[in-house]
Design a protein around this motif. Sequence first.
Motif, PDB file in Angstrom:
ATOM      1  N   PRO A 234       0.813  -1.202   0.000  1.00  0.00           N
ATOM      2  CA  PRO A 234       0.000   0.000   0.000  1.00  0.00           C
ATOM      3  C   PRO A 234       0.848   1.253   0.000  1.00  0.00           C
ATOM      4  O   PRO A 234       1.954   1.252   0.521  1.00  0.00           O
ATOM      5  CB  PRO A 234      -0.790  -0.111   1.310  1.00  0.00           C
ATOM      6  CG  PRO A 234       0.031  -0.982   2.166  1.00  0.00           C
ATOM      7  CD  PRO A 234       0.709  -1.956   1.260  1.00  0.00           C
ATOM      8  N   CYS A 235       0.301   2.281  -0.533  1.00  0.00           N
ATOM      9  CA  CYS A 235       1.043   3.530  -0.595  1.00  0.00           C
ATOM     10  C   CYS A 235       0.996   4.215   0.762  1.00  0.00           C
ATOM     11  O   CYS A 235       0.207   3.863   1.624  1.00  0.00           O
ATOM     12  CB  CYS A 235       0.474   4.429  -1.679  1.00  0.00           C
ATOM     13  SG  CYS A 235      -1.164   5.073  -1.299  1.00  0.00           S
ATOM     14  N   LYS A 236       1.856   5.194   0.892  1.00  0.00           N
ATOM     15  CA  LYS A 236       1.947   5.872   2.178  1.00  0.00           C
ATOM     16  C   LYS A 236       0.616   6.476   2.603  1.00  0.00           C
ATOM     17  O   LYS A 236       0.217   6.416   3.747  1.00  0.00           O
ATOM     18  CB  LYS A 236       2.971   7.005   2.072  1.00  0.00           C
ATOM     19  CG  LYS A 236       4.385   6.607   2.434  1.00  0.00           C
ATOM     20  CD  LYS A 236       5.275   7.754   2.066  1.00  0.00           C
ATOM     21  CE  LYS A 236       6.344   8.011   3.097  1.00  0.00           C
ATOM     22  NZ  LYS A 236       7.162   9.175   2.739  1.00  0.00           N
ATOM     23  N   ARG A 237      -0.022   7.067   1.606  1.00  0.00           N
ATOM     24  CA  ARG A 237      -1.247   7.748   1.934  1.00  0.00           C
ATOM     25  C   ARG A 237      -2.302   6.759   2.430  1.00  0.00           C
ATOM     26  O   ARG A 237      -3.049   7.048   3.374  1.00  0.00           O
ATOM     27  CB  ARG A 237      -1.764   8.488   0.702  1.00  0.00           C
ATOM     28  CG  ARG A 237      -2.938   9.344   0.975  1.00  0.00           C
ATOM     29  CD  ARG A 237      -3.281  10.199  -0.218  1.00  0.00           C
ATOM     30  NE  ARG A 237      -4.607  10.732  -0.023  1.00  0.00           N
ATOM     31  CZ  ARG A 237      -5.717  10.082  -0.323  1.00  0.00           C
ATOM     32  NH1 ARG A 237      -5.637   8.899  -0.865  1.00  0.00           N
ATOM     33  NH2 ARG A 237      -6.879  10.620  -0.079  1.00  0.00           N
ATOM     34  N   CYS A 238      -2.359   5.618   1.792  1.00  0.00           N
ATOM     35  CA  CYS A 238      -3.337   4.618   2.208  1.00  0.00           C
ATOM     36  C   CYS A 238      -2.979   4.038   3.574  1.00  0.00           C
ATOM     37  O   CYS A 238      -3.858   3.708   4.356  1.00  0.00           O
ATOM     38  CB  CYS A 238      -3.439   3.505   1.169  1.00  0.00           C
ATOM     39  SG  CYS A 238      -4.302   4.024  -0.318  1.00  0.00           S
ATOM     40  N   ILE A 239      -1.703   3.934   3.820  1.00  0.00           N
ATOM     41  CA  ILE A 239      -1.288   3.477   5.142  1.00  0.00           C
ATOM     42  C   ILE A 239      -1.782   4.464   6.184  1.00  0.00           C
ATOM     43  O   ILE A 239      -2.357   4.090   7.197  1.00  0.00           O
ATOM     44  CB  ILE A 239       0.241   3.336   5.214  1.00  0.00           C
ATOM     45  CG1 ILE A 239       0.697   2.178   4.330  1.00  0.00           C
ATOM     46  CG2 ILE A 239       0.680   3.108   6.649  1.00  0.00           C
ATOM     47  CD1 ILE A 239       2.192   2.039   4.233  1.00  0.00           C
ATOM     48  N   LYS A 240      -1.600   5.713   5.888  1.00  0.00           N
ATOM     49  CA  LYS A 240      -2.029   6.734   6.840  1.00  0.00           C
ATOM     50  C   LYS A 240      -3.537   6.743   7.021  1.00  0.00           C
ATOM     51  O   LYS A 240      -4.038   6.947   8.102  1.00  0.00           O
ATOM     52  CB  LYS A 240      -1.562   8.105   6.375  1.00  0.00           C
ATOM     53  CG  LYS A 240      -0.104   8.353   6.614  1.00  0.00           C
ATOM     54  CD  LYS A 240       0.290   9.639   5.919  1.00  0.00           C
ATOM     55  CE  LYS A 240       1.791   9.736   5.790  1.00  0.00           C
ATOM     56  NZ  LYS A 240       2.457   9.922   7.078  1.00  0.00           N
TER      57      LYS A 240
END
Length: 540
Positions: free
Chosen positions: A177-183
């Motif tokens: 997952p991308c960083k944004r989705c992780i966040k």
Amino acid sequence: MTNSPKTEPKKLPVSVSRENLMSINNSNYTMSHGNSSPDQRPLQETKSEERTCSSQNQQHDKNNFVERPVLAAASTEQPSGTTIANEPKLGSRNGNITPPFSPQIQQCPVTYFNATLNQGVYQQPALTGETPTYTLLPTQLPPVVTPPATEKPKRHQVKNACVNCQKACKKCDDGRPCKRCIKCEMTDTCKSSTRKERKKGIKRGPYKKKEKITANPNATASSSTNIPSTGVISTNGQDSYGTMPIPLLGMPGPYFMFPTVSSTAAPYVFLTGACIPPMVIKQEQNQQKSNNNNTEKKEETLSSKEKSPDHQSRSSSISSSSSQQYQQQLKSDTIDKNVGSKLTLLSQVCSDMLKKTDPSLFHSSQTIRKDLHIKPISMPSFTSTTQTDDNERATDRLQAAVTSHHADLRQEPLKDEIVRESSEDNSIRESNKNIRQETGSHPQYTYQTQFMQFQSANNNNNNNFSQYYSYQDHQRQQKHQPILQQESQNQQSSNYSYIIRPTLPILQPSNIQQEIPAQLSQYHNSFLSMIPPQNKQSLP
DNA sequence: TAGCTCGGACCCTCAAATTG
DNA sequence: AATTTGAGGGTCCGAGCTAA
Ligand SMILES: [Zn+2]
Ligand SMILES: [Zn+2]
């Protein structure tokens, strides 16, 4: 674990609710549904020809079915509460290839995700060191390379944003997952978006003629003032051909049930994973064409020197994704105290793990999780290990598809096939047979055409049949899973092969042809011959 | 004032057009 | 066949809006 996406407060340093990272790389993909997000773009009719892409996309999103990705032979744990019950209602749900023409389709809810994130959190790669490129236009004097001091560095963008970021028009990254989705805790839905294939056959009108560069710069300058035959002088010296109306080719974009294959194209390799994120495929491509010195690659290498340590580590991990390297990176000073970097690294490792080829990546990811005080995950399954492996599987599947097709044409039962029990199944099967007989091609093409016609007739812009089909295919697999399990428990070797998935990811590596077994090519060609010509290109 | 929305600037890719 | 052009199709910035 929660599936509801979170909004992220602005100006937060990289500190995410870490527990939720445990869901990363759970080898079952599940989706959260019904979460309506303020971040969704409204459905907009944009009539503008020139800037339709953005709104088109959004509109497309609106009407898309929520796709349920399937990882073949994925892990054992079925996450409860997030499975089929939560799926959007899509009309016929019996798992068969039935024509999806219920009007309910139009009401298919779409998952939107709360998705805005502080852009400032992300380090933009420092691209200031990049050499600016200048194009010599005929209207220009010979190049005087003096970049303005105020020139902004080029905006870096990913090749494929994940679906969540795409919907939100927010910055994504290459990790999955991308960083944004992780966040935002949307890791389980973080998948690379698919790019539409570019339309072919669009006439473009004549290009402006190349000027001969003369020794006299004045002569060049004067002769390069293009006065087009139309008498219109465009502001930038270009002809006005650019405004010529371009015929629209039928439906909104070509639709491909199977990827179009031109006769001259190199053989494709069918990947075996049922739903490998495109991102992963891309990385494999990168690895395979490491000696392919295209400019893009060079640029990447060049700019990586200028990037932040964080970014640098990511780039290098793409070119060589060994777990040791990840481990080394983890130990390195640059990443030591930086939670963000670790998250990035974890994201990258998880992304690579999805290839399911290197179990040691799992241990690397666990190490990082431990380091970040994130709850460890259970080990996912790792399957194919080599390209040869993939080719073999692809060959098997293609063979199965071709055999099944020909057997059906002859109305012969496939002896290896699972006997379907319900009468409903049988009736559909019968109808599929009939369609095969009549059209000489796979029934799904008929369904596809009907689907498109239905959507068109109802002014529904979603023509993404493959997602629907994929979903049904998944349903069918779910249904057959117990049978397959039973077989394996009884030590029976399962001869059943699913007919090749319509959305099977395809890899067309540039320099891998020689590794493709002849058998695969053979079945591939047979398989292609099953596709009626009208389905190879866009539908009318 | 923080967070959201979304117009449109910016970017890359690659088929068509052009050149050699 | 190789190279160039420039539009298609995408990403995502940031101004303006909204709700707390
Ligand atoms: Zn993303
Ligand atoms: Zn994402």
